[in-house]
Structures are given as C-alpha cells and as structure tokens.
Design an enzyme around this catalytic site. Structure first.
Site, PDB file in Angstrom:
ATOM      1  N   LYS A   1       0.879  -1.281  -0.090  1.00  9.21           N
ATOM      2  CA  LYS A   1       0.033  -0.118  -0.111  1.00  9.21           C
ATOM      3  C   LYS A   1       0.832   1.237   0.087  1.00  9.21           C
ATOM      4  O   LYS A   1       0.583   2.210  -0.607  1.00  9.21           O
ATOM      5  CB  LYS A   1      -0.938  -0.024   1.069  1.00  9.21           C
TER       6      LYS A   1
ATOM      7  N   ARG B   1      -9.464   2.320   9.375  1.00  5.65           N
ATOM      8  CA  ARG B   1      -8.892   0.731   9.719  1.00  5.65           C
ATOM      9  C   ARG B   1      -9.990   0.213  10.533  1.00  5.65           C
ATOM     10  O   ARG B   1      -9.914  -1.098  10.833  1.00  5.65           O
ATOM     11  CB  ARG B   1      -7.539   1.038  10.559  1.00  5.65           C
TER      12      ARG B   1
ATOM     13  N   ARG C   1      10.937  -8.116   5.267  1.00  3.82           N
ATOM     14  CA  ARG C   1      10.993  -6.482   5.564  1.00  3.82           C
ATOM     15  C   ARG C   1      11.488  -6.887   7.294  1.00  3.82           C
ATOM     16  O   ARG C   1      12.525  -5.689   7.593  1.00  3.82           O
ATOM     17  CB  ARG C   1       9.654  -5.890   5.388  1.00  3.82           C
TER      18      ARG C   1
ATOM     19  N   ARG D   1      11.014  -1.051   9.916  1.00  2.00           N
ATOM     20  CA  ARG D   1      10.425  -0.276  10.930  1.00  2.00           C
ATOM     21  C   ARG D   1      10.170  -1.058  12.279  1.00  2.00           C
ATOM     22  O   ARG D   1      10.555  -2.275  12.276  1.00  2.00           O
ATOM     23  CB  ARG D   1       8.940   0.000  10.585  1.00  2.00           C
TER      24      ARG D   1
ATOM     25  N   ARG E   1      -0.304  -7.615  13.793  1.00  3.87           N
ATOM     26  CA  ARG E   1      -0.786  -6.628  12.965  1.00  3.87           C
ATOM     27  C   ARG E   1      -1.550  -7.569  11.827  1.00  3.87           C
ATOM     28  O   ARG E   1      -2.521  -6.682  11.403  1.00  3.87           O
ATOM     29  CB  ARG E   1       0.524  -6.128  12.073  1.00  3.87           C
TER      30      ARG E   1
HETATM   31  P1  AMP Z   1       0.831   1.465   8.695  1.00  2.00           P
HETATM   32  O1  AMP Z   1       2.308   2.264   8.392  1.00  2.00           O
HETATM   33  O2  AMP Z   1      -0.319   1.846   8.091  1.00  2.00           O
HETATM   34  O3  AMP Z   1       0.943  -0.050   8.781  1.00  2.00           O
HETATM   35  O4  AMP Z   1       0.623   1.786  10.261  1.00  2.00           O
HETATM   36  C1  AMP Z   1       1.412   1.687  11.503  1.00  2.00           C
HETATM   37  C2  AMP Z   1       0.936   1.752  12.615  1.00  2.00           C
HETATM   38  O5  AMP Z   1       0.135   2.952  13.116  1.00  2.00           O
HETATM   39  C3  AMP Z   1      -0.430   0.587  12.964  1.00  2.00           C
HETATM   40  O6  AMP Z   1       0.313  -0.564  13.487  1.00  2.00           O
HETATM   41  C4  AMP Z   1      -1.110   1.277  14.042  1.00  2.00           C
HETATM   42  O7  AMP Z   1      -0.674   1.029  15.337  1.00  2.00           O
HETATM   43  C5  AMP Z   1      -0.877   2.773  13.829  1.00  2.00           C
HETATM   44  N1  AMP Z   1      -2.064   3.097  12.775  1.00  2.00           N
HETATM   45  C6  AMP Z   1      -1.717   3.554  11.468  1.00  2.00           C
HETATM   46  N2  AMP Z   1      -3.312   3.997  10.852  1.00  2.00           N
HETATM   47  C7  AMP Z   1      -4.016   3.773  11.924  1.00  2.00           C
HETATM   48  C8  AMP Z   1      -5.310   3.788  12.050  1.00  2.00           C
HETATM   49  N3  AMP Z   1      -6.229   4.391  10.857  1.00  2.00           N
HETATM   50  N4  AMP Z   1      -6.024   3.677  13.215  1.00  2.00           N
HETATM   51  C9  AMP Z   1      -5.472   3.106  14.219  1.00  2.00           C
HETATM   52  N5  AMP Z   1      -4.039   2.875  14.318  1.00  2.00           N
HETATM   53  C10 AMP Z   1      -3.260   3.435  13.052  1.00  2.00           C
END
Ligand code: AMP
Length: 197
Positions: free
Chosen positions: A13, A88, A127, A133, A144
C-alpha cells in the site's frame, strides 16, 4: 478523486499509494507515516502512541479521526486525496463519511490491494529481517495481521455495500501493480462521472 486505499500490512500500500498519489497530484495521507512522525518528533501524541505502534495494535479511533480530519482540512486535500492506512475500523469509515458529507463529498473509490497469505507473510518477514520499521518484527507481524483480519477486513463489506469497492491484484512488479491500479481508477472515475451527470 477521493481514494481510500485498503489492504493488509505488507501488500504494498505504501509504495503504490505514494506513486498513485503523485500521478494524480493528490495528497498522499498515510496515517502510519503521520504517527511515526509524531513519535520521531517526541510530541505529546507521539509519546502516547509509540508503545501502541510498537505492539502492532491500533491507536484509538478518536485520536486518529481527529488527526485525519485536521489533515483533510488542509488546502491540498480538499479535492484530491489518497488515504493510506485509514480507515482501519468501521467507526473510522463512518466518521470519514460524515466528515465528507459535511463538505458535500463522498469517497470516490475504495481500492483493495490483495495478495495471498503466504505472499504477505513472505514480504513482511523479509522486511522484518531487513530491519526496517520498529513494528516490522516477527512478533508484531502476527499481531498486525490479526488486527487487520479482525478490525479492518470488515471494511471490505462496508465499501462493497456502498458499491465503491475495487479489488486489485497486488502480486507482480511495482510497475505491473501500478498499471493495474491506474486502469481500475480510470474506470471508477468515468463510472462516477457518468452517475453524477
Ligand atoms: P501503517 O504504516 O499503516 O501500517 O501503520 C503503522 C501503525 O500505525 C499501525 O500498526 C497502527 O498502530 C497505527 N495506525 C496507522 N493508521 C491507523 C488507523 N487508521 N487507526 C489506528 N491505528 C493506526
């Protein structure tokens, strides 16, 4: 063109979202990036969320909705945006819809990038090994994916019911997937233009 970009962690994504947004001259709004930035800056929000991010859990709906609404109110996100990592949860999707309704807008299309479980796991583990990360460790990867299946996957049905869901195969080279996404976007834009005229 208001795009919601959905898909499990590791499906690509981030990479595709940023390419598509650049191509469409749309604001690329990644909630993961926004939260990581807050952590890096050591802000109050950053302090609140850092352990949640590391654990691979979701931060609270209220917090993220407020962050996104304030970002969407900026000039560059008024007509064109691509939301990556938001919504989400169903709560977030409903909050987004009512926020947009107040500006007489609605999501144009929800793109779901798909890949089978083995491919996702393979990418996430690669990764994690490459030490990307902080939340890309083998322990949090499972967490996750669980969170995705339990809390985010219901959004597929949500957007399907609204007739806005488009599934796109996320397996292939970056260029191949990008071309598939563009094709689907083209079709969705012409469809939404013909219904609104
Ligand atoms: P991502 O880079 O989109 O995988 O987001 C990394 C982390 O940020 C996730 O595992 C959550 O802890 C937090 N996060 C990102 N977007 C959201 C969201 N829309 N709602 C809640 N937590 C989020």
């Amino acid at each position: 063109m208001l795009i919601v970009f959905l898909g499990p962690p590791g499906v690509g994504k981030g990479t595709q979202g940023s390419r598509i947004a650049t191509h469409l001259k749309a604001a690329h709004i990644s909630t993961g990036d926004m939260l990581r930035q807050q952590v890096e800056d050591g802000s109050e929000i950053g302090k609140k969320v850092s352990s949640i991010l590391e654990a691979g859990k979701l931060v609270s709906d209220d917090l993220i909705v407020e962050l996104v609404e304030s970002r969407l109110s900026q000039e560059d996100a008024k007509e064109r945006f691509l939301l990556d990592g938001f919504p989400r949860t169903i709560f977030q999707a409903e909050a987004l819809d009512s926020f947009l309704a107040k500006r007489n807008q609605e999501v144009t299309v929800a793109m779901l990038l798909v890949a089978d479980k083995e491919e996702i796991l393979r990418r996430l583990m690669a990764r994690a090994k490459a030490e990307g990360r902080a939340d890309d460790t083998p322990e949090t990867v499972a967490q996750r994916l669980d969170v995705y299946h339990n809390q985010t996957k219901p959004l597929v049905g949500y957007y399907e019911q609204l007739g806005k869901l488009q599934r796109v195969d996320g397996v292939g080279t970056i260029g191949e997937v990008f071309d598939r996404l563009l094709k689907v976007l083209d079709e969705s834009t012409s469809a939404s233009e013909s219904t609104s005229s």
